[in-house]
Design a protein around this motif. Sequence first.
Motif, mmCIF file in Angstrom:
data_model
loop_
_atom_site.group_PDB
_atom_site.id
_atom_site.type_symbol
_atom_site.label_atom_id
_atom_site.label_comp_id
_atom_site.label_asym_id
_atom_site.label_seq_id
_atom_site.Cartn_x
_atom_site.Cartn_y
_atom_site.Cartn_z
ATOM 1 N N ALA A 1 0.606 -1.134 0.026
ATOM 2 C CA ALA A 1 0.070 0.071 0.256
ATOM 3 C C ALA A 1 0.798 1.412 -0.087
ATOM 4 N N ILE A 2 0.404 2.202 -0.881
ATOM 5 C CA ILE A 2 0.892 3.520 -0.759
ATOM 6 C C ILE A 2 0.102 4.699 -0.232
ATOM 7 N N ALA A 3 0.372 5.310 0.832
ATOM 8 C CA ALA A 3 -0.444 6.410 1.087
ATOM 9 C C ALA A 3 0.015 7.588 0.783
ATOM 10 N N ILE A 4 -0.942 8.745 0.283
ATOM 11 C CA ILE A 4 -0.750 9.804 -0.005
ATOM 12 C C ILE A 4 -1.399 10.821 0.642
ATOM 13 N N CYS A 5 -0.666 11.678 1.367
ATOM 14 C CA CYS A 5 -1.026 12.470 2.509
ATOM 15 C C CYS A 5 -0.771 13.830 2.593
ATOM 16 N N VAL A 6 -1.586 14.778 2.689
ATOM 17 C CA VAL A 6 -1.496 16.182 2.767
ATOM 18 C C VAL A 6 -2.868 17.080 2.820
ATOM 19 N N MET A 7 -2.759 18.229 3.217
ATOM 20 C CA MET A 7 -4.099 19.053 3.560
ATOM 21 C C MET A 7 -4.986 19.135 2.117
ATOM 22 N N GLY A 8 -6.293 19.339 2.510
ATOM 23 C CA GLY A 8 -7.515 19.296 1.547
ATOM 24 C C GLY A 8 -6.829 20.527 0.360
ATOM 25 N N GLY A 9 -7.081 20.033 -0.941
ATOM 26 C CA GLY A 9 -7.164 20.946 -2.115
ATOM 27 C C GLY A 9 -5.355 21.006 -2.575
ATOM 28 N N SER A 10 -4.607 19.943 -2.086
ATOM 29 C CA SER A 10 -3.215 20.203 -2.333
ATOM 30 C C SER A 10 -2.896 19.268 -3.573
#
Length: 340
Positions: free
Chosen positions: A19-28
């Motif tokens: 699994a690869i998780a892509i994380c960051v704030m909304g709209g990015s």
Amino acid sequence: MEDRIEVINFGLKHDLYNAIAICVMGGSGKTTVAQCIYNLNNKDFKSSSFIQDIGKQPDGMLGLQKQLLRDLLGGKKIKISNVSEATHKIEQILHMKKVLIVLDDIDKHEQLSALLGTKAFPTQSKIIIITRLLDIQTLFGSVSLKCHVNKIKLLDDLESLELLSWYAFRSKTPMEGFKELAIQLAQYCGGNPLALKVLGDLDCNIQSVLRRCFDSLPLRSHKELFLHIACFFVGEYEFVTEMILEEELYAKSGILTLIRRSLLTISANRKLMMHQLLQEMGRSILCEESKDPTKRSRVWHDTESYHVLRKGDGSNTIEGLTLDMRKVEQGMRSEVRQLK
């Protein structure tokens, strides 16, 4: 886009991770990056599925599972009566077939366990998880897949200016006579791609996107803490904020929650930092409480604070107020009266 895709593609092709998780704030740009990764790689798998806006699907978890199964089975309809039965079927497919799955907007452990199962088994399948949560590992819990976390970096100044120019002027550079203004707008957006698109298109969707991040906070104390920080504590030392707000709002654990949900960051010298758009979103929520500052829970604008205190009627609603008399004196045309 290419730099960000290359980093995530590397993790996707690594045998160590399922699994690869892509994380960051909304709209990015999480979903945009994931869509590019999906389009580049789905031909290498026997079947694939891209499920968007998981938290907003009207048919509930069973509906999401049926959509996932239809995609992985090539459109074939399958009779499923409950969530646990669907989870078991998904586990079988992950074990037997090499599939690619993208799950967009995951924020609960129950979503992962229902859509991926909990059994440990060898698999060549790959899962891309898109989330605002930075501690995605804690969501896995009983889910056995190994996850590699990617935090997408926001755009730098040059990238921001270019993206804004494409939306505003339909070119790579600003129109003649607008360069200085475009640079200021690009810096104001703080590298957030959706904010740049919104300003370029003269739209206002960014606030609604960021508002969803706020609304999804699990506890009322988390929301109250976010609003306090947005008004009074940006740039303040973490330990000072915790000392003031711990007893009422459980600030130590709350700050960790806000960081995990990309609503807050901590600088190298342990000061609280918040994206300007998030801070403005928090303050706009408070402005919705009333047009009259004395009827809001927080007052942070110096001139409004001055008039609230000058009026001297007291307030049953104000929980916090900040006032810098120097700024009031600079902005007032008439003589500033002393406060008692």
